[in-house]
Design an enzyme around this catalytic site. Structure first.
Site: not given
Ligand code: GAR
Length: 214
Positions: A94-95, A111, A145, A176
Site C-alpha cells: 500500500i503506497l 488489478h 485510494e 493481464e
C-alpha cells in the site's frame, strides 16, 4: 523513435513484467524498461529482468520503521532512473499519499478484478463466492485510494463451473498479459491522460470500468 522511460515495481513472479519485457522487444513499441525494483529480495521477476540485461534494485521494506520512511527511499530509488512512467506489476504494497501524489498521472497498476468490484486481496476467491459469471482484470491510474484510481482498460473472462481460485487466477493472468502492454503503449503514445482526477482516452472521458478490450 522516442521510447518512454519506464520503471517497473514488482514483489513476486513478474509474469506481467515478462509480458512488458516481451512487448518492449519490438522496435516499434514506444516504451523501454529502464529498471525493475522489488521490495522482496527473492522475487523471481528479478531473474527475468536480469536475463534481459535490465538493471534491478531491491529495496526490502522490512528494515524500515514506517511506511513513510520506506516510500521516501523508494521514491529516491525510482527517481534515480528518471522515469516517464512507473508501472506496478504485482507490487504488493500500500503506497503513501505522498508517493502517489509524486507520480500522479504517470503511475499505472494492474488489478485482478473488474474494478470497481473487489479492490484489495483475494479477488478470485471473492468473485467465486459471489457466484459471478464473469471476472477479469483492470489497468488503472494510481491514486491515493487503494485500487480506486480511474480504470483505463479491462478484460473479462468467464467463470466456469468447477473453477477453483487457482484456475481462475491463471485465466485472468492470460488477459493481464494482453492488456498491460496495451495500456502502456497507449500511455506512451499520449492517448491515456489523467486530468482533474478523471481519465481520458484521446481526449474523450473513459467510461466507468475502463475501455473493454477483450
Ligand atoms: C497479478 O495477478 C496482478 O494483477 C496482481 O498480482 C499478480 C502479480 O502477478 N496484483 C495485485 O493484486 C495488486 N493489487 P505477476 O507477478 O506474475 O505479474
Amino acid at each position: 523513435m522516442k521510447k518512454i522511460r519506464t520503471v517497473v515495481l514488482i514483489s513476486g513472479s513478474g509474469s506481467n513484467l515478462q509480458a512488458l519485457i516481451d512487448a518492449c522487444s519490438y522496435p516499434d513499441y514506444p516504451a523501454q524498461i529502464v529498471a525493475v525494483i522489488s521490495n522482496r529480495p527473492g522475487a523471481f521477476g528479478l531473474n527475468r529482468a536480469q536475463q534481459h540485461g535490465i538493471p534491478t534494485a531491491v529495496l526490502d521494506h522490512r528494515p524500515f520503521a514506517t511506511r513513510e520512511a520506506f516510500d521516501a527511499e523508494l521514491q529516491r530509488v525510482i527517481d534515480c532512473y528518471a522515469p516517464d512512467l512507473v508501472v506496478l506489476a504485482g507490487f504488493m504494497r500500500i503506497l503513501t499519499p505522498t508517493l502517489v501524489s509524486h507520480y500522479l498521472g504517470r503511475m499505472l497498476n494492474i488489478h485482478p478484478s473488474l474494478l470497481p468490484l473487489y479492490p484489495g486481496l483475494h479477488t478470485h476467491q471473492r468473485a467465486l463466492e459471489a457466484g459471478d459469471s464473469e471476472h477479469g482484470a483492470t489497468v488503472h491510474f494510481v491514486t491515493p485510494e487503494l485500487d480506486g484510481g480511474p480504470p483505463l482498460v479491462h478484460a473479462s473472462v468467464p467463470i466456469e463451473a468447477g473453477d477453483t481460485e487457482e484456475i481462475l487466477a491463471k485465466r485472468v493472468l492470460t488477459r493481464e498479459h494482453m492488456i498491460y502492454p496495451l495500456a502502456v503503449r497507449w500511455f506512451a503514445e499520449g492517448k491515456l491522460v489523467l486530468k482533474d482526477g478523471k481519465a481520458f482516452f484521446e481526449d474523450r472521458p473513459i467510461p466507468a470500468g475502463g475501455v473493454r478490450v477483450i
